[in-house]
Motif scaffolding. Sequence first.
Motif, PDB file in Angstrom:
ATOM      1  N   SER A  55     108.239  51.061  69.377  1.00 37.56           N
ATOM      2  CA  SER A  55     107.489  51.498  70.561  1.00 37.56           C
ATOM      3  C   SER A  55     106.333  50.551  70.843  1.00 37.56           C
ATOM      4  N   SER A  56     105.611  50.180  69.803  1.00 35.41           N
ATOM      5  CA  SER A  56     104.463  49.294  69.971  1.00 35.41           C
ATOM      6  C   SER A  56     104.891  47.931  70.508  1.00 35.41           C
ATOM      7  N   THR A  99     106.474  58.874  70.947  1.00 34.36           N
ATOM      8  CA  THR A  99     107.430  58.423  69.943  1.00 34.36           C
ATOM      9  C   THR A  99     107.764  59.543  68.976  1.00 34.36           C
ATOM     10  N   LEU A 100     109.049  59.834  68.847  1.00 35.39           N
ATOM     11  CA  LEU A 100     109.546  60.843  67.917  1.00 35.39           C
ATOM     12  C   LEU A 100     110.175  60.156  66.714  1.00 35.39           C
ATOM     13  N   GLY A 101     110.113  60.808  65.554  1.00 33.35           N
ATOM     14  CA  GLY A 101     110.881  60.320  64.413  1.00 33.35           C
ATOM     15  C   GLY A 101     110.131  59.401  63.467  1.00 33.35           C
ATOM     16  N   ILE A 150     109.794  57.675  76.431  1.00 32.09           N
ATOM     17  CA  ILE A 150     109.990  58.580  75.294  1.00 32.09           C
ATOM     18  C   ILE A 150     111.003  57.954  74.359  1.00 32.09           C
ATOM     19  N   ASN A 151     110.540  57.575  73.184  1.00 29.46           N
ATOM     20  CA  ASN A 151     111.390  56.940  72.173  1.00 29.46           C
ATOM     21  C   ASN A 151     111.871  58.027  71.218  1.00 29.46           C
ATOM     22  N   THR A 152     113.168  58.309  71.267  1.00 30.24           N
ATOM     23  CA  THR A 152     113.698  59.505  70.621  1.00 30.24           C
ATOM     24  C   THR A 152     114.261  59.259  69.229  1.00 30.24           C
ATOM     25  N   CYS A 153     114.400  60.368  68.521  1.00 30.24           N
ATOM     26  CA  CYS A 153     115.047  60.420  67.216  1.00 30.24           C
ATOM     27  C   CYS A 153     116.200  61.405  67.334  1.00 30.24           C
ATOM     28  N   ASP A 166     118.331  68.524  65.182  1.00 28.50           N
ATOM     29  CA  ASP A 166     118.429  69.071  66.529  1.00 28.50           C
ATOM     30  C   ASP A 166     117.054  69.388  67.099  1.00 28.50           C
ATOM     31  N   GLN A 167     116.045  69.540  66.232  1.00 24.84           N
ATOM     32  CA  GLN A 167     114.693  69.773  66.710  1.00 24.84           C
ATOM     33  C   GLN A 167     114.185  68.568  67.503  1.00 24.84           C
ATOM     34  N   ALA A 168     114.568  67.353  67.057  1.00 27.11           N
ATOM     35  CA  ALA A 168     114.161  66.146  67.776  1.00 27.11           C
ATOM     36  C   ALA A 168     114.771  66.131  69.173  1.00 27.11           C
TER      37      ALA A 168
END
Length: 441
Positions: free
Chosen positions: A18-19, A8-10, A44-47, A51-53
């Motif tokens: 995600s949970s 998980t990102l962000g 993969i749960n994105t942010c 741009d780094q994410a």
Amino acid sequence: MKKLAFYTLGCKLNFAESSTIARSLEPMGFERVEFQQSPDLFVINTCSVTDQADKKCKKVVKEAKKINPESVVVIMGCYAQLKPDEIAQIPGVDLVLGANEKFQLADIISPYFVSEKKQALPKVIASEIRYDLDYHASYSVNDRTRTFLKVQDGCDYPCSYCTIPLARGQSRSSSIKNVLGLVKEIAEKGVKEVVLTGVNIGDFGIQQGKRVESFFDLVKSLDDQNDLNRFRISSIEPNLLHSELLHYLADSPYFVPHFHVPLQSGSNAVLRLMKRRYQRELYADRVREIKSLMPNACIGVDVIVGHPGESEEMFLDTYHFLNELDISYLHVFSYSERANTYAVDIQPKVDAKVKAERSKMLHILSDKKRRAFYESQVGRKGKVLFEEASSDGFMEGFSENYVRVRVPYDPLLINTIQPVRYKSLDDEGLMRADILIEQFV
């Protein structure tokens, strides 16, 4: 049992979602494992705040396929909603799900895993963001000591730099009744602290496109419950943190004196470019009122450096403004250009090296602010929720006003709230403390 891993990102909101999505896969026989344990399914749960994410997403996909080349890799979240076709081209990606579709993962993935003959997955399932996106209740369990409870989603604010309205749609909320039901459910799992989270949490109360409740209503209702020990507000806009709410929170037996209030810039000229709904004078008033009502409150601040049009003079306005404010720490972000936002057309752009220098100055200021806040607490009492993580014979936890405390490891302290007296700061800037009474809560 099939193995499932989430990356998980962000934001805290992503952790809550995600949970919840992971729990929806349990009836299919999925066991949640760590990323390195050769899962059959990677999610993969994105942010897409920076741009780094975006870059991190590509790196994680590559790592997943190294760990298990036969695994199925699913991408969801804000980045997936904004650029589904682009993500689908990343080598190793099997499925991309949009904002609404991610909550249907169990149904979508089922034919691939339960059939004797695996069916081909559709590459992208992502509908366009609509006004009437569904609201999906979510909360995290066992991801961290405290639970993140999503109570609001989406945003109606047109900030110049932000893609969140494009990725998550317009503001909408759960109902107070449903939130209270989830709090009871969470408390029954032994959780001691709930962090209320959302995209724009102060805008809570919009259901089916109409405002029927308010965040203040929610706070008062949660204060009437007796299932949980404490609540923490994740982040709230300064224009929505009104005086009546602050006076109520100051006397609350359950809400802790910790506020994270986005500023983004201390220059009124930049705030106008950002299309923010306040100026710095209002922000300073909020900080003064918090400190007058709750002198030991912790106040965190979000700041963006290098927004298009930010001159050196404007940045220094921000620096000096923050230096004089009675705040506790900063979260510093360097501006990242995002497609389809107002800021793309604002000139002049700020050089990357200049952004890095400004970011470094504010990170140093944040360290000074945090240390000064911690030093102001030495000799005072606090109540610390201790976590399981330990190292070198020590364990850590956070007090009600977000002081990070380190004490000698004791397994009986895990997931308990203990009264302590702050003693001194160690070499890492963490607070050492004495436990006053072994009063396991």
